[in-house]
Design a protein around this motif. Structure first.
Motif, PDB file in Angstrom:
ATOM      1  N   GLU A  22       3.532  -2.163   2.143  1.00  0.00           N
ATOM      2  CA  GLU A  22       2.730  -1.334   1.254  1.00  0.00           C
ATOM      3  C   GLU A  22       1.383  -1.969   0.924  1.00  0.00           C
ATOM      4  O   GLU A  22       0.483  -1.294   0.478  1.00  0.00           O
ATOM      5  N   SER A  23       1.257  -3.264   1.084  1.00  0.00           N
ATOM      6  CA  SER A  23      -0.004  -3.917   0.752  1.00  0.00           C
ATOM      7  C   SER A  23      -0.267  -5.053   1.727  1.00  0.00           C
ATOM      8  O   SER A  23       0.536  -5.957   1.868  1.00  0.00           O
ATOM      9  N   ARG A  24      -1.403  -5.008   2.380  1.00  0.00           N
ATOM     10  CA  ARG A  24      -1.723  -6.053   3.360  1.00  0.00           C
ATOM     11  C   ARG A  24      -2.261  -7.302   2.697  1.00  0.00           C
ATOM     12  O   ARG A  24      -2.555  -8.285   3.368  1.00  0.00           O
ATOM     13  N   TYR A  25      -2.401  -7.306   1.358  1.00  0.00           N
ATOM     14  CA  TYR A  25      -3.006  -8.443   0.675  1.00  0.00           C
ATOM     15  C   TYR A  25      -1.984  -9.344  -0.011  1.00  0.00           C
ATOM     16  O   TYR A  25      -2.350 -10.264  -0.719  1.00  0.00           O
ATOM     17  N   ILE A  26      -0.702  -9.061   0.143  1.00  0.00           N
ATOM     18  CA  ILE A  26       0.301  -9.925  -0.465  1.00  0.00           C
ATOM     19  C   ILE A  26       0.384 -11.234   0.314  1.00  0.00           C
ATOM     20  O   ILE A  26       0.534 -11.233   1.525  1.00  0.00           O
ATOM     21  N   GLN A  27       0.311 -12.349  -0.419  1.00  0.00           N
ATOM     22  CA  GLN A  27       0.399 -13.662   0.216  1.00  0.00           C
ATOM     23  C   GLN A  27       1.623 -14.368  -0.343  1.00  0.00           C
ATOM     24  O   GLN A  27       1.573 -14.981  -1.393  1.00  0.00           O
ATOM     25  N   MET A  28       2.725 -14.286   0.384  1.00  0.00           N
ATOM     26  CA  MET A  28       3.998 -14.762  -0.133  1.00  0.00           C
ATOM     27  C   MET A  28       3.981 -16.264  -0.389  1.00  0.00           C
ATOM     28  O   MET A  28       4.441 -16.729  -1.416  1.00  0.00           O
ATOM     29  N   LYS A  29       3.440 -17.017   0.523  1.00  0.00           N
ATOM     30  CA  LYS A  29       3.480 -18.469   0.379  1.00  0.00           C
ATOM     31  C   LYS A  29       2.761 -18.916  -0.879  1.00  0.00           C
ATOM     32  O   LYS A  29       3.275 -19.720  -1.659  1.00  0.00           O
ATOM     33  N   ASN A  30       1.554 -18.390  -1.112  1.00  0.00           N
ATOM     34  CA  ASN A  30       0.791 -18.794  -2.283  1.00  0.00           C
ATOM     35  C   ASN A  30       1.466 -18.359  -3.568  1.00  0.00           C
ATOM     36  O   ASN A  30       1.490 -19.091  -4.555  1.00  0.00           O
ATOM     37  N   ALA A  31       2.021 -17.152  -3.589  1.00  0.00           N
ATOM     38  CA  ALA A  31       2.690 -16.674  -4.786  1.00  0.00           C
ATOM     39  C   ALA A  31       3.898 -17.541  -5.107  1.00  0.00           C
ATOM     40  O   ALA A  31       4.149 -17.871  -6.264  1.00  0.00           O
ATOM     41  N   ARG A  58      -2.249 -14.296  -9.316  1.00  0.00           N
ATOM     42  CA  ARG A  58      -2.311 -13.673  -8.009  1.00  0.00           C
ATOM     43  C   ARG A  58      -1.741 -12.262  -8.102  1.00  0.00           C
ATOM     44  O   ARG A  58      -1.185 -11.854  -9.109  1.00  0.00           O
ATOM     45  N   CYS A  59      -1.874 -11.529  -7.007  1.00  0.00           N
ATOM     46  CA  CYS A  59      -1.448 -10.132  -6.998  1.00  0.00           C
ATOM     47  C   CYS A  59       0.051 -10.013  -7.278  1.00  0.00           C
ATOM     48  O   CYS A  59       0.472  -9.126  -8.026  1.00  0.00           O
ATOM     49  N   ILE A  60       0.867 -10.873  -6.686  1.00  0.00           N
ATOM     50  CA  ILE A  60       2.291 -10.933  -6.987  1.00  0.00           C
ATOM     51  C   ILE A  60       2.565 -12.285  -7.609  1.00  0.00           C
ATOM     52  O   ILE A  60       2.314 -13.315  -6.996  1.00  0.00           O
ATOM     53  N   LEU A  78      -4.187  -3.376  -4.507  1.00  0.00           N
ATOM     54  CA  LEU A  78      -3.671  -2.035  -4.779  1.00  0.00           C
ATOM     55  C   LEU A  78      -2.255  -2.012  -5.335  1.00  0.00           C
ATOM     56  O   LEU A  78      -1.916  -1.099  -6.090  1.00  0.00           O
ATOM     57  N   HIS A  79      -1.411  -2.955  -4.957  1.00  0.00           N
ATOM     58  CA  HIS A  79      -0.007  -2.938  -5.377  1.00  0.00           C
ATOM     59  C   HIS A  79       0.356  -4.313  -5.930  1.00  0.00           C
ATOM     60  O   HIS A  79       0.911  -5.150  -5.229  1.00  0.00           O
ATOM     61  N   CYS A  80       0.057  -4.552  -7.194  1.00  0.00           N
ATOM     62  CA  CYS A  80       0.255  -5.868  -7.790  1.00  0.00           C
ATOM     63  C   CYS A  80       1.254  -5.787  -8.946  1.00  0.00           C
ATOM     64  O   CYS A  80       1.358  -4.768  -9.626  1.00  0.00           O
ATOM     65  N   ALA A  81       1.965  -6.881  -9.163  1.00  0.00           N
ATOM     66  CA  ALA A  81       2.945  -6.935 -10.237  1.00  0.00           C
ATOM     67  C   ALA A  81       3.076  -8.369 -10.742  1.00  0.00           C
ATOM     68  O   ALA A  81       3.049  -9.323  -9.966  1.00  0.00           O
ATOM     69  N   LEU A  82       3.227  -8.481 -12.044  1.00  0.00           N
ATOM     70  CA  LEU A  82       3.423  -9.765 -12.704  1.00  0.00           C
ATOM     71  C   LEU A  82       4.758  -9.727 -13.439  1.00  0.00           C
ATOM     72  O   LEU A  82       4.950  -8.927 -14.348  1.00  0.00           O
ATOM     73  N   PHE A 160      -0.497  -3.657 -11.930  1.00  0.00           N
ATOM     74  CA  PHE A 160      -1.947  -3.483 -11.990  1.00  0.00           C
ATOM     75  C   PHE A 160      -2.527  -3.189 -10.617  1.00  0.00           C
ATOM     76  O   PHE A 160      -1.977  -3.578  -9.582  1.00  0.00           O
ATOM     77  N   ARG A 161      -3.637  -2.460 -10.648  1.00  0.00           N
ATOM     78  CA  ARG A 161      -4.429  -2.158  -9.455  1.00  0.00           C
ATOM     79  C   ARG A 161      -5.894  -2.365  -9.822  1.00  0.00           C
ATOM     80  O   ARG A 161      -6.390  -1.777 -10.782  1.00  0.00           O
ATOM     81  N   VAL A 162      -6.580  -3.233  -9.091  1.00  0.00           N
ATOM     82  CA  VAL A 162      -7.999  -3.509  -9.317  1.00  0.00           C
ATOM     83  C   VAL A 162      -8.702  -3.377  -7.971  1.00  0.00           C
ATOM     84  O   VAL A 162      -8.482  -4.181  -7.067  1.00  0.00           O
ATOM     85  N   GLN A 163      -9.558  -2.381  -7.864  1.00  0.00           N
ATOM     86  CA  GLN A 163     -10.156  -2.064  -6.562  1.00  0.00           C
ATOM     87  C   GLN A 163     -11.529  -2.682  -6.343  1.00  0.00           C
ATOM     88  O   GLN A 163     -11.950  -2.881  -5.197  1.00  0.00           O
ATOM     89  N   GLU A 164     -12.241  -2.999  -7.406  1.00  0.00           N
ATOM     90  CA  GLU A 164     -13.600  -3.516  -7.279  1.00  0.00           C
ATOM     91  C   GLU A 164     -13.593  -5.038  -7.347  1.00  0.00           C
ATOM     92  O   GLU A 164     -13.149  -5.627  -8.339  1.00  0.00           O
ATOM     93  N   PRO A 165     -14.092  -5.733  -6.307  1.00  0.00           N
ATOM     94  CA  PRO A 165     -14.173  -7.200  -6.361  1.00  0.00           C
ATOM     95  C   PRO A 165     -14.978  -7.661  -7.578  1.00  0.00           C
ATOM     96  O   PRO A 165     -16.021  -7.101  -7.904  1.00  0.00           O
ATOM     97  N   GLY A 166     -14.448  -8.678  -8.251  1.00  0.00           N
ATOM     98  CA  GLY A 166     -15.091  -9.205  -9.449  1.00  0.00           C
ATOM     99  C   GLY A 166     -14.504  -8.676 -10.734  1.00  0.00           C
ATOM    100  O   GLY A 166     -14.665  -9.288 -11.793  1.00  0.00           O
TER     101      GLY A 166
END
Length: 322
Positions: A22-31, A58-60, A78-82, A160-166
């Protein structure tokens, strides 16, 4: 690796499997590395009472200690959770210090009272005083910074979803004492706990996200304490109004788990059961007429060892139709 570290790694893997594709930006190792860093005992010792722990999100991600945490998008997220978890006797308070997101453009920042994964909730809808809709706090609708929300148990979650960098936000997370803890997710696959429900009409669940061996040492149910029964209770415990049940399942929601055992008689001693499910739950149902109490110990079940001994613990673990 510490038990708490294994727990955070386990939950992160579970959630990442849900979001896979669902999200190409999830980085499992870093999370996962961040999750392990959070509960480092040396870090906790180094922080004095006057200091506040700060780090980026991080996003996750997962949090188990107090501090101030900032998320800043480097690219559209786009698909983040804490996930936030405290000790068994903690409430979680969340203060919104700074929010810079585009709510009108589709950004979101929502707090959920509990955890929710793939539509399954903890606590379940049957065990929470609020409806599912009321359990969400939408920061875009609040429009006021500095406001504080508090969980009803030791876990909470932020989508959360944050689409604009910064763009991003800053939150302060604190734990506050819960004098009468009810619904709990354990941070560890082993431990001991006493659950007390004092004259309250409520259902309380203790969830362990592991296959476990559970030993119940003491069960006190008010309606049987004085041994005034003139006839046995009805078959099963549902008609008694006050009882403890052991549940097992593959998801998060106790109401969708398979009932493994009911206990509706007070006793002192030891009763043991192996639950070979991904999630194991001790749930107390209370009518509010009595003081009910159960003390139990739990230890992670070694599935490989059980398999070698020829004891099938998987056969009792299968999802119940919703």
């Amino acid at each position: 690796m510490a038990c708490a570290s294994r727990f955070q790694w386990h939950v992160l893997l579970m959630f990442l499997r849900v979001l896979q594709g669902e999200s190409r930006y999830i980085q499992m190792k870093n999370a996962a590395e961040d999750a392990l860093f959070l509960i480092n005992s040396d870090l906790k010792r180094e922080l004095s009472e006057e200091q506040i722990y700060r780090r980026s999100l991080r996003c996750i991600d997962m949090l188990s200690i107090d501090g101030q945490f900032t998320f800043t998008a480097e690219r559209p997220q786009l698909h983040c959770a804490l996930f936030i978890i405290g000790g068994p006797e903690d409430f979680i308070t969340i203060e919104y210090n700074f929010v810079n997101i585009n709510c009108l453009g589709g950004d979101i920042l929502k707090v959920f009272d509990g955890w929710i994964i793939k539509g399954e909730k903890f606590p379940s809808s049957l065990d929470h005083p609020l409806s599912t809709v009321e359990r969400y706090t939408d920061i875009c609708e609040l429009g006021k910074m500095g406001r504080i929300t508090r969980s009803s148990q030791n876990v909470a979650m932020i989508f959360f979803r944050v689409q604009e960098p910064g763009n991003g936000f800053t939150l302060t997370i604190r734990k506050t004492p819960n004098l009468f803890p009810c619904n709990i997710i354990s941070q560890s696959p082993s431990g001991q706990y006493t659950m007390i429900v004092p004259h309250q009409h409520r259902n309380c669940s203790f969830s362990i996200i592991y296959p476990v061996v559970i030993k119940i040492y003491d069960l006190t149910l008010g309606h049987f304490n004085e041994l005034q029964l003139k006839k046995p209770p009805p078959r099963g415990c549902g008609g008694t109004g006050d009882f403890v049940e052991l549940l097992g399942g593959t998801g998060l929601d106790p109401s969708k788990m398979f009932p493994l055992a009911d206990l509706c008689h007070s006793f002192r001693g030891s009763a043991q059961m192996k639950i070979g499910c991904d999630n194991s739950v001790i749930r107390m149902v209370s009518s509010g007429k009595f003081i009910n109490q159960v003390t139990f110990e739990y230890n992670q079940l070694d599935r490989q060892k059980e398999g070698q001994e020829g004891n099938s613990v998987e056969e009792v673990c299968y999802p119940i139709d919703s």
